[in-house]
Design a protein around this motif. Structure first.
Motif, PDB file in Angstrom:
ATOM      1  N   ALA A  26       0.801  -1.408   0.144  1.00  8.94           N
ATOM      2  CA  ALA A  26       0.053   0.052  -0.050  1.00  8.94           C
ATOM      3  C   ALA A  26       0.935   0.950  -0.046  1.00  8.94           C
ATOM      4  CB  ALA A  26      -0.892   0.083   1.168  1.00  8.94           C
ATOM      5  N   VAL A  27       1.789   1.356   0.822  1.00  7.95           N
ATOM      6  CA  VAL A  27       2.822   2.270   0.860  1.00  7.95           C
ATOM      7  C   VAL A  27       3.463   2.660  -0.850  1.00  7.95           C
ATOM      8  CG1 VAL A  27       4.716   3.402   2.090  1.00  7.95           C
ATOM      9  CG2 VAL A  27       3.205   2.467   3.444  1.00  7.95           C
ATOM     10  N   ALA A  28       3.772   1.385  -1.178  1.00  7.36           N
ATOM     11  CA  ALA A  28       4.464   1.480  -2.521  1.00  7.36           C
ATOM     12  C   ALA A  28       3.622   2.185  -3.380  1.00  7.36           C
ATOM     13  CB  ALA A  28       4.968   0.157  -2.991  1.00  7.36           C
ATOM     14  N   LYS A  29       2.369   1.815  -3.420  1.00  8.91           N
ATOM     15  CA  LYS A  29       1.455   2.044  -4.370  1.00  8.91           C
ATOM     16  C   LYS A  29       1.288   3.620  -4.256  1.00  8.91           C
ATOM     17  CE  LYS A  29      -3.240   1.109  -6.095  1.00  8.91           C
ATOM     18  NZ  LYS A  29      -4.278   0.542  -6.384  1.00  8.91           N
ATOM     19  N   LEU A  30       0.959   4.379  -2.904  1.00 12.96           N
ATOM     20  CA  LEU A  30       0.870   5.476  -2.663  1.00 12.96           C
ATOM     21  C   LEU A  30       2.086   6.314  -3.218  1.00 12.96           C
ATOM     22  CD1 LEU A  30      -0.573   5.227   0.865  1.00 12.96           C
ATOM     23  CD2 LEU A  30      -1.975   6.201  -1.009  1.00 12.96           C
ATOM     24  N   ALA A  31       3.265   5.745  -2.935  1.00  9.63           N
ATOM     25  CA  ALA A  31       4.591   6.492  -3.345  1.00  9.63           C
ATOM     26  C   ALA A  31       4.847   6.240  -4.662  1.00  9.63           C
ATOM     27  CB  ALA A  31       5.416   5.798  -2.420  1.00  9.63           C
ATOM     28  N   GLY A  32       4.040   5.424  -5.488  1.00 12.49           N
ATOM     29  CA  GLY A  32       4.548   5.177  -6.848  1.00 12.49           C
ATOM     30  C   GLY A  32       5.916   4.745  -6.944  1.00 12.49           C
ATOM     31  N   VAL A  33       6.246   3.676  -6.143  1.00 11.75           N
ATOM     32  CA  VAL A  33       7.460   2.968  -6.281  1.00 11.75           C
ATOM     33  C   VAL A  33       7.389   1.448  -6.051  1.00 11.75           C
ATOM     34  CG1 VAL A  33       9.077   4.937  -5.141  1.00 11.75           C
ATOM     35  CG2 VAL A  33       8.105   3.041  -3.910  1.00 11.75           C
ATOM     36  N   PRO A  34       8.430   0.540  -6.398  1.00 14.14           N
ATOM     37  CA  PRO A  34       8.026  -0.877  -6.303  1.00 14.14           C
ATOM     38  C   PRO A  34       7.989  -1.027  -4.986  1.00 14.14           C
ATOM     39  CG  PRO A  34       9.935  -0.325  -7.820  1.00 14.14           C
ATOM     40  CD  PRO A  34       9.397   0.876  -7.303  1.00 14.14           C
ATOM     41  N   ARG A  35       7.220  -2.193  -4.574  1.00 12.32           N
ATOM     42  CA  ARG A  35       7.064  -2.862  -3.221  1.00 12.32           C
ATOM     43  C   ARG A  35       8.472  -3.218  -2.602  1.00 12.32           C
ATOM     44  NH1 ARG A  35       8.234  -6.550   0.169  1.00 12.32           N
ATOM     45  NH2 ARG A  35       8.404  -8.162  -1.642  1.00 12.32           N
ATOM     46  N   SER A  36       9.458  -3.716  -3.555  1.00 17.31           N
ATOM     47  CA  SER A  36      10.948  -4.102  -3.135  1.00 17.31           C
ATOM     48  C   SER A  36      11.374  -2.974  -2.600  1.00 17.31           C
ATOM     49  CB  SER A  36      11.521  -4.827  -4.319  1.00 17.31           C
ATOM     50  OG  SER A  36      11.410  -3.774  -5.598  1.00 17.31           O
ATOM     51  N   THR A  37      11.108  -1.728  -3.176  1.00 14.62           N
ATOM     52  CA  THR A  37      11.829  -0.600  -2.614  1.00 14.62           C
ATOM     53  C   THR A  37      11.519  -0.189  -1.144  1.00 14.62           C
ATOM     54  OG1 THR A  37      11.878   0.530  -4.685  1.00 14.62           O
ATOM     55  CG2 THR A  37      12.131   2.018  -2.842  1.00 14.62           C
ATOM     56  N   ILE A  38      10.199  -0.482  -0.651  1.00 13.96           N
ATOM     57  CA  ILE A  38       9.765  -0.258   0.489  1.00 13.96           C
ATOM     58  C   ILE A  38      10.493  -1.441   1.333  1.00 13.96           C
ATOM     59  CG2 ILE A  38       7.911  -0.128   2.082  1.00 13.96           C
ATOM     60  CD1 ILE A  38       8.062   2.171   0.191  1.00 13.96           C
ATOM     61  N   ALA A  39      10.423  -2.454   0.919  1.00 11.89           N
ATOM     62  CA  ALA A  39      10.985  -3.646   1.872  1.00 11.89           C
ATOM     63  C   ALA A  39      12.626  -3.567   1.953  1.00 11.89           C
ATOM     64  CB  ALA A  39      10.826  -5.182   1.071  1.00 11.89           C
ATOM     65  N   ASN A  40      13.262  -2.899   0.827  1.00 15.05           N
ATOM     66  CA  ASN A  40      14.798  -2.623   0.865  1.00 15.05           C
ATOM     67  C   ASN A  40      15.182  -1.432   2.031  1.00 15.05           C
ATOM     68  OD1 ASN A  40      17.153  -3.261   0.160  1.00 15.05           O
ATOM     69  ND2 ASN A  40      17.125  -1.555  -1.537  1.00 15.05           N
ATOM     70  N   LEU A  50      16.819  11.161  -3.340  1.00 13.13           N
ATOM     71  CA  LEU A  50      15.991  12.265  -2.757  1.00 13.13           C
ATOM     72  C   LEU A  50      14.765  11.867  -3.142  1.00 13.13           C
ATOM     73  CD1 LEU A  50      15.598  14.629  -0.864  1.00 13.13           C
ATOM     74  CD2 LEU A  50      16.533  16.017  -2.785  1.00 13.13           C
ATOM     75  N   SER A  51      14.398  11.649  -4.543  1.00 10.33           N
ATOM     76  CA  SER A  51      13.242  11.573  -5.248  1.00 10.33           C
ATOM     77  C   SER A  51      12.283  10.502  -4.453  1.00 10.33           C
ATOM     78  CB  SER A  51      13.374  11.309  -6.698  1.00 10.33           C
ATOM     79  OG  SER A  51      12.052  10.973  -7.142  1.00 10.33           O
ATOM     80  N   VAL A  52      12.885   9.430  -3.992  1.00 11.63           N
ATOM     81  CA  VAL A  52      12.238   8.443  -3.441  1.00 11.63           C
ATOM     82  C   VAL A  52      11.834   8.768  -1.917  1.00 11.63           C
ATOM     83  CG1 VAL A  52      12.507   6.008  -2.572  1.00 11.63           C
ATOM     84  CG2 VAL A  52      13.141   6.391  -4.723  1.00 11.63           C
ATOM     85  N   LEU A  53      12.550   9.374  -1.383  1.00  5.21           N
ATOM     86  CA  LEU A  53      12.364   9.871  -0.007  1.00  5.21           C
ATOM     87  C   LEU A  53      11.202  10.790  -0.030  1.00  5.21           C
ATOM     88  CD1 LEU A  53      15.926  10.485   1.617  1.00  5.21           C
ATOM     89  CD2 LEU A  53      14.206   8.770   2.193  1.00  5.21           C
ATOM     90  N   VAL A  54      11.062  11.727  -0.925  1.00  7.94           N
ATOM     91  CA  VAL A  54      10.012  12.562  -1.037  1.00  7.94           C
ATOM     92  C   VAL A  54       8.780  11.735  -1.463  1.00  7.94           C
ATOM     93  CG1 VAL A  54       9.067  14.436  -2.577  1.00  7.94           C
ATOM     94  CG2 VAL A  54      11.603  14.431  -1.784  1.00  7.94           C
ATOM     95  N   LYS A  55       8.864  10.872  -2.195  1.00  3.78           N
ATOM     96  CA  LYS A  55       7.556  10.225  -2.521  1.00  3.78           C
ATOM     97  C   LYS A  55       6.929   9.333  -1.394  1.00  3.78           C
ATOM     98  CE  LYS A  55       8.822   9.588  -7.433  1.00  3.78           C
ATOM     99  NZ  LYS A  55       8.945   8.652  -8.447  1.00  3.78           N
ATOM    100  N   VAL A  56       7.982   8.554  -0.621  1.00  2.00           N
ATOM    101  CA  VAL A  56       7.579   7.884   0.395  1.00  2.00           C
ATOM    102  C   VAL A  56       7.136   8.747   1.621  1.00  2.00           C
ATOM    103  CG1 VAL A  56       8.479   6.421   2.382  1.00  2.00           C
ATOM    104  CG2 VAL A  56       9.277   5.910  -0.165  1.00  2.00           C
ATOM    105  N   ALA A  57       7.800  10.096   1.931  1.00  2.00           N
ATOM    106  CA  ALA A  57       7.375  10.771   2.886  1.00  2.00           C
ATOM    107  C   ALA A  57       5.815  11.306   2.626  1.00  2.00           C
ATOM    108  CB  ALA A  57       8.422  12.062   3.146  1.00  2.00           C
ATOM    109  N   GLY A  58       5.991  11.925   1.243  1.00  2.00           N
ATOM    110  CA  GLY A  58       4.288  12.055   0.783  1.00  2.00           C
ATOM    111  C   GLY A  58       3.287  11.228   1.087  1.00  2.00           C
ATOM    112  N   ALA A  59       3.668   9.765   0.603  1.00  2.00           N
ATOM    113  CA  ALA A  59       2.753   8.724   0.884  1.00  2.00           C
ATOM    114  C   ALA A  59       2.329   8.452   2.457  1.00  2.00           C
ATOM    115  CB  ALA A  59       3.272   7.424   0.401  1.00  2.00           C
ATOM    116  N   LEU A  60       3.194   8.958   3.321  1.00  2.00           N
ATOM    117  CA  LEU A  60       2.903   8.787   4.612  1.00  2.00           C
ATOM    118  C   LEU A  60       2.336  10.060   5.210  1.00  2.00           C
ATOM    119  CD1 LEU A  60       5.977   6.687   5.687  1.00  2.00           C
ATOM    120  CD2 LEU A  60       3.448   5.715   5.291  1.00  2.00           C
ATOM    121  N   GLY A  61       2.492  11.000   4.353  1.00  2.00           N
ATOM    122  CA  GLY A  61       2.133  12.542   4.791  1.00  2.00           C
ATOM    123  C   GLY A  61       2.857  12.940   6.110  1.00  2.00           C
TER     124      GLY A  61
END
Length: 187
Positions: A26-40, A50-61
């Motif tokens: 769910a976090v991966a989908k909200l962030a627009g990244v692969p689930r494997s990125t979140i697991a990693n 930095l782009s991935v951090l911005v996407k993940v932070a945005g997904a979690l608010g």
């Protein structure tokens, strides 16, 4: 040796995800990244852009710094003598309401001696101030208008306007809480 930033990210990401009852998928989908990125990232082995951090932070608010922050004690007590106090104006004592920094805000307890007076400092346009009177009676002048507050009253006003505070009572003290939500420069 493990990078402490990566371990902070792993712990914070997993904690924020669990607090929101989200799966890695769910976090991966909200962030627009692969689930494997979140697991990693949660394994502590990730080295995100930095782009991935911005996407993940945005997904979690949350802001990026909350993802990367070092552990804080979940509970901390400050004794009264550990909380700094300062005098301001004539007869006013101010101390922080919250002893830790809170982004984009100033929160203070204001103790007014009888007859105390203080001029407020105008802030950037877009700043909003809230004053809650806990006890006593206080006059607040905002841009030439006078507002008399009794215990329990709240006044909200634009923080960029000239303002001042006065304990109208020459005998009794007063106490209130000021919360200033600061505008961001250039926004």
């Amino acid at each position: 040796m493990t990078d402490p930033t990566a371990s902070h990210l792993a712990r914070n990401l997993a904690g924020l995800r669990h607090a929101r009852s989200l799966t890695q998928e769910a976090v991966a989908k909200l962030a627009g990244v692969p689930r494997s990125t979140i697991a990693n990232l949660e394994s502590g082995e990730g080295n995100p852009s930095l782009s991935v951090l911005v996407k993940v932070a945005g997904a979690l608010g949350v802001p990026i710094d909350e993802l990367l922050a070092s552990p804080r004690a979940q509970v901390r007590r400050w004794s009264a003598d550990e909380v700094s106090m300062k005098s301001k104006g004539r007869g006013l004592t101010i101390r922080p309401l919250v002893p830790e920094p809170v982004p984009d805000s100033v929160m203070e307890v204001m103790d007014f001696a009888p007859g105390a007076v203080m001029g407020g400092t105008p802030h950037l346009p877009g700043t909003r101030e809230f004053f809650t009177l806990l006890e006593g009676r206080v006059n607040i002048m905002v841009a030439g208008d006078r507002f008399t507050l009794e215990a329990g009253d709240v006044l909200a006003f634009p923080g960029n306007q000239p303002h001042s505070y006065q304990n109208a009572d020459g005998v009794a003290a007063a106490r209130g809480i000021s919360i200033v939500i600061l505008a961001k420069a250039g926004v």
